[in-house]
Design an enzyme around this catalytic site. Structure first.
Site, PDB file in Angstrom:
ATOM      1  N   ASP A   1      12.607 -37.894 -13.317  1.00 41.88           N
ATOM      2  CA  ASP A   1      12.710 -36.670 -14.101  1.00 41.88           C
ATOM      3  C   ASP A   1      14.007 -36.734 -14.902  1.00 41.88           C
ATOM      4  O   ASP A   1      15.091 -36.499 -14.359  1.00 41.88           O
ATOM      5  CB  ASP A   1      12.717 -35.433 -13.202  1.00 41.88           C
ATOM      6  CG  ASP A   1      12.490 -34.144 -13.983  1.00 41.88           C
ATOM      7  OD1 ASP A   1      13.032 -34.043 -15.103  1.00 41.88           O
ATOM      8  OD2 ASP A   1      11.775 -33.261 -13.494  1.00 41.88           O
TER       9      ASP A   1
ATOM     10  N   GLY B   1      -6.126 -26.150  -9.286  1.00 40.96           N
ATOM     11  CA  GLY B   1      -4.728 -26.047  -8.868  1.00 40.96           C
ATOM     12  C   GLY B   1      -4.213 -24.627  -8.763  1.00 40.96           C
ATOM     13  O   GLY B   1      -3.459 -24.290  -7.853  1.00 40.96           O
ATOM     14  N   ALA B   2      -4.604 -23.787  -9.686  1.00 40.14           N
ATOM     15  CA  ALA B   2      -4.144 -22.401  -9.677  1.00 40.14           C
ATOM     16  C   ALA B   2      -5.215 -21.446  -9.147  1.00 40.14           C
ATOM     17  O   ALA B   2      -5.042 -20.232  -9.220  1.00 40.14           O
ATOM     18  CB  ALA B   2      -3.737 -21.979 -11.092  1.00 40.14           C
TER      19      ALA B   2
ATOM     20  N   GLU C   1     -12.600 -30.508 -20.232  1.00 41.49           N
ATOM     21  CA  GLU C   1     -13.051 -29.646 -19.134  1.00 41.49           C
ATOM     22  C   GLU C   1     -14.058 -28.638 -19.667  1.00 41.49           C
ATOM     23  O   GLU C   1     -13.691 -27.796 -20.505  1.00 41.49           O
ATOM     24  CB  GLU C   1     -11.843 -28.934 -18.501  1.00 41.49           C
ATOM     25  CG  GLU C   1     -10.841 -29.923 -17.908  1.00 41.49           C
ATOM     26  CD  GLU C   1      -9.632 -29.248 -17.255  1.00 41.49           C
ATOM     27  OE1 GLU C   1      -9.579 -27.998 -17.243  1.00 41.49           O
ATOM     28  OE2 GLU C   1      -8.756 -29.957 -16.747  1.00 41.49           O
TER      29      GLU C   1
ATOM     30  N   ALA D   1      -1.595 -31.908 -12.669  1.00 38.75           N
ATOM     31  CA  ALA D   1      -0.772 -31.403 -13.770  1.00 38.75           C
ATOM     32  C   ALA D   1      -1.629 -31.090 -14.982  1.00 38.75           C
ATOM     33  O   ALA D   1      -2.121 -29.967 -15.127  1.00 38.75           O
ATOM     34  CB  ALA D   1       0.322 -32.426 -14.109  1.00 38.75           C
ATOM     35  N   ARG D   2      -1.832 -32.074 -15.856  1.00 38.77           N
ATOM     36  CA  ARG D   2      -2.651 -31.889 -17.053  1.00 38.77           C
ATOM     37  C   ARG D   2      -3.459 -33.146 -17.313  1.00 38.77           C
ATOM     38  O   ARG D   2      -2.995 -34.273 -17.095  1.00 38.77           O
ATOM     39  CB  ARG D   2      -1.797 -31.608 -18.297  1.00 38.77           C
ATOM     40  CG  ARG D   2      -0.823 -30.474 -18.196  1.00 38.77           C
ATOM     41  CD  ARG D   2      -1.439 -29.156 -17.841  1.00 38.77           C
ATOM     42  NE  ARG D   2      -2.377 -28.647 -18.827  1.00 38.77           N
ATOM     43  CZ  ARG D   2      -3.112 -27.554 -18.644  1.00 38.77           C
ATOM     44  NH1 ARG D   2      -3.043 -26.887 -17.502  1.00 38.77           N
ATOM     45  NH2 ARG D   2      -3.919 -27.139 -19.590  1.00 38.77           N
TER      46      ARG D   2
ATOM     47  N   ASP E   1      -7.417 -33.359 -10.316  1.00 35.73           N
ATOM     48  CA  ASP E   1      -7.858 -31.972 -10.488  1.00 35.73           C
ATOM     49  C   ASP E   1      -7.993 -31.605 -11.962  1.00 35.73           C
ATOM     50  O   ASP E   1      -8.611 -30.596 -12.291  1.00 35.73           O
ATOM     51  CB  ASP E   1      -6.835 -31.039  -9.821  1.00 35.73           C
ATOM     52  CG  ASP E   1      -7.212 -29.573  -9.932  1.00 35.73           C
ATOM     53  OD1 ASP E   1      -8.352 -29.223  -9.560  1.00 35.73           O
ATOM     54  OD2 ASP E   1      -6.371 -28.777 -10.391  1.00 35.73           O
TER      55      ASP E   1
ATOM     56  N   HIS F   1     -10.303 -28.532 -11.723  1.00 33.96           N
ATOM     57  CA  HIS F   1      -9.128 -27.781 -12.142  1.00 33.96           C
ATOM     58  C   HIS F   1      -8.931 -26.529 -11.270  1.00 33.96           C
ATOM     59  O   HIS F   1      -8.951 -25.389 -11.751  1.00 33.96           O
ATOM     60  CB  HIS F   1      -9.225 -27.374 -13.619  1.00 33.96           C
ATOM     61  CG  HIS F   1      -7.872 -27.104 -14.235  1.00 33.96           C
ATOM     62  ND1 HIS F   1      -7.614 -27.312 -15.559  1.00 33.96           N
ATOM     63  CD2 HIS F   1      -6.697 -26.648 -13.702  1.00 33.96           C
ATOM     64  CE1 HIS F   1      -6.349 -26.995 -15.824  1.00 33.96           C
ATOM     65  NE2 HIS F   1      -5.775 -26.588 -14.713  1.00 33.96           N
TER      66      HIS F   1
ATOM     67  N   ARG G   1       9.482 -27.574 -10.902  1.00 32.42           N
ATOM     68  CA  ARG G   1       9.164 -26.486  -9.991  1.00 32.42           C
ATOM     69  C   ARG G   1       8.039 -26.857  -9.038  1.00 32.42           C
ATOM     70  O   ARG G   1       8.154 -26.685  -7.825  1.00 32.42           O
ATOM     71  CB  ARG G   1       8.825 -25.233 -10.793  1.00 32.42           C
ATOM     72  CG  ARG G   1      10.034 -24.627 -11.472  1.00 32.42           C
ATOM     73  CD  ARG G   1       9.699 -23.526 -12.451  1.00 32.42           C
ATOM     74  NE  ARG G   1       8.975 -24.013 -13.616  1.00 32.42           N
ATOM     75  CZ  ARG G   1       8.967 -23.408 -14.789  1.00 32.42           C
ATOM     76  NH1 ARG G   1       9.631 -22.288 -14.955  1.00 32.42           N
ATOM     77  NH2 ARG G   1       8.297 -23.900 -15.806  1.00 32.42           N
TER      78      ARG G   1
END
Length: 529
Positions: free
Chosen positions: A170, A282-283, A260, A230-231, A255, A280, A150
């Site tokens: 993927d 991203g969101a 963290e 991502a992570r 990011d 972090h 996504r």
């Protein structure tokens, strides 16, 4: 009444939804693990973001917890296997921050390509050093996307107008979906060796931890640049430091981090002049924060109030339809029934077979419901649910199977549950009339009686006078008979009687009946499913 604990900051819109539900809500962000363990004892739901760590210790302290709601995507701050074992549902908001994460990825890539953060810092130090910060264009470059899902797909859509060639890795994405967004799917090795810019969009799993390490860095082009929104943990941070410090690759933009906030050991990364960093974010847009809060609040309320599961990451796959929904109580009662008939004997195998129309439908939830009914007798009614049914069965050594057949039966839809216990097979069949679960066969004896309430099964040599003997014992014990049926089976001199009775029959009375008929008797008490 249910209670909700919110242990990380949540937007006002999300909190308003929780409070409007009428379910008591307590907001306590910033707690330590010990403080959370003391607080969470009586809560049914826990709403978190990335700050709260839901450890085994926290889960053990949460005596009533039914659901953990993550306002965001990543759930590596939750002990998922242990929560699942305890029957706790875990939900997240997988779509709410997609656009923000994709846009942040593009911003990181552009910032890295044009050295924007470094030039910004230089100017704020009073310098004017244009030549030092000469960048590169995206035009004509190869963008490698690891995880074309996504977020990765949205990144591809946004960077394609920069005239970039898209390659992606993927293993779960259909080729036609990748083709639609202009990404050529290939191997991970080709992505790593051919990309000028790479971006990572996979979850943190055992299979993806340290996916990018020194070996992969040495395979990259010297001018390669890597972005990770991502992570943390997907890229080995020590190897990232080496790759940037020794100029094995040209640069990176990160990011997300293994820890963290960063530990002192990780802060060596901040000394690098070719690493763009954000904490972090991203969101972290107004829009995404509102969406994740609203989505998780709605999901938590629906689950607590109506039992509706949305965006669960540990619930069994499968879906209910109007055609399959009436069979959930039947499947659960069948599992509960068959466990009670074998008593405390270990069960090695359980198979759920679907006949007729059910054989063409998604039956996963029905199978899980049957397993849930079975494990009620192992972990207790309160300890069994569709979240932990399969893990508990596996931990008890029960091999669960599901099969389907178009073999004709007397019923348009039929479920058969077979178990193997102590080397002995047992089997029941059931169907639904209207909305009522019905027992239609037990170990080869055909019936058509409600599968509910208090049931007594008596097996004896087929002869006269048995009904009177059973009735006499029950009458003397004050147990009324509400319904009765008798069945024989071909090739056997034995018959089976099933009685629906008005109350629980003590084991002493069951034994007395068995003695009176010189046979066997079993009592089954089914909950209202």
């Amino acid at each position: 009444m249910a209670k909700i604990l919110v242990s990380d900051k949540l937007s006002k819109d999300g909190l308003d939804i929780l409070e409007a539900s009428g379910i008591p809500v307590v907001m306590k962000p910033g707690m330590t693990e010990d403080e959370l363990c003391k607080e969470i004892v009586d809560y049914d739901a826990l709403i978190i973001r990335s700050g709260t760590k839901v450890t085994r210790k926290v889960i053990d302290a949460a005596k009533k917890l039914r659901v953990i709601g993550r306002a965001g995507v990543g759930v590596d701050n939750v002990d998922i296997p242990y929560a699942t074992e305890k029957g706790i549902l875990i939900m997240n908001t997988p779509t709410a921050n997609i656009l923000s994460a994709a846009e942040h990825t593009c911003a990181m890539i552009l910032s890295l390509a044009r050295n924007i953060p470094f030039a910004h810092s230089s100017m704020h130090e009073g310098k004017w050093d244009r030549s030092k910060f000469t960048g590169v264009e995206l035009n004509g470059k190869v963008l490698g996307i690891i995880g074309v899902g996504r977020v990765g797909g949205e990144v591809a859509k946004r960077l394609k107008p920069f005239n970039m060639t898209m390659v992606g890795y993927d293993p779960f994405l259909p080729k036609e979906v990748a083709d639609e967004i202009g990404v050529r799917l290939t191997t991970l090795e080709e992505v790593i060796t051919t990309a000028d810019f790479m971006t990572i969009h996979t979850p943190l799993l055992p299979s993806t931890r340290n996916m990018i390490s020194l070996e992969q860095f040495k395979m990259m082009k010297p001018n390669a640049r890597l972005a990770n929104v991502a992570r943390g943990g997907i890229v080995n941070e020590d190897d990232l430091y080496t790759a940037l410090h020794d100029h094995i690759i040209a640069g990176a933009a990160f990011d997300v981090w293994c820890n963290e906030p960063l530990t002192d050991a990780e802060k060596k990364l901040l000394e690098l002049d070719n690493l763009v960093t954000t904490p972090h974010l991203g969101a972290s847009t107004v829009e995404a924060q509102e969406r994740v809060a609203v989505d998780i609040a709605n999901s938590a309320v629906k689950y607590l109030r109506d039992g509706i599961i949305t965006n669960a990451i540990n619930a069994p796959r499968g879906k209910l339809t109007p055609e399959t929904a009436p069979y959930v109580p039947l499947a659960e009662s069948m599992g509960e029934f068959i466990h009670q008939t074998v008593g405390n004997q270990p069960i090695e195998e359980m198979e759920v077979v679907y006949y007729g129309g059910l054989s063409t439908m998604d039956s996963k939830i029905l199978t899980v419901s049957a397993v849930k009914g079975l494990i009620k007798g192992i972990v207790g009614v309160d300890g069994a649910n569709i979240i932990n049914a399969l893990p508990v069965a596996k931990s008890k050594g029960i091999d669960v199977k599901e099969s389907k057949t178009d073999k004709a039966t007397s019923y348009s839809n039929l479920i058969e549950v077979k178990i193997m216990s102590a080397g002995k097979a047992s089997c029941i069949r059931g169907t639904v009339f209207g909305e009522e679960p019905r027992l239609v066969n037990y170990n080869g004896y055909a019936f058509n009686v409600p599968l509910a309430g208090d049931m007594l099964f008596v097996t004896y040599k087929d002869t006269t006078g048995i009904v009177g003997k059973v009735g006499s014992v029950l009458g003397a014990a004050g147990v009324d008979i509400q319904q009765m049926a008798v069945s024989t089976k071909k090739g056997s001199d034995k018959a089976m009687m099933v009685l629906l009775v008005g109350k629980t029959v003590d084991q002493k009375i069951v034994d007395e009946i068995a003695k009176a008929v010189n046979g066997e008797a079993k009592f089954v008490e089914l909950a209202d499913n």
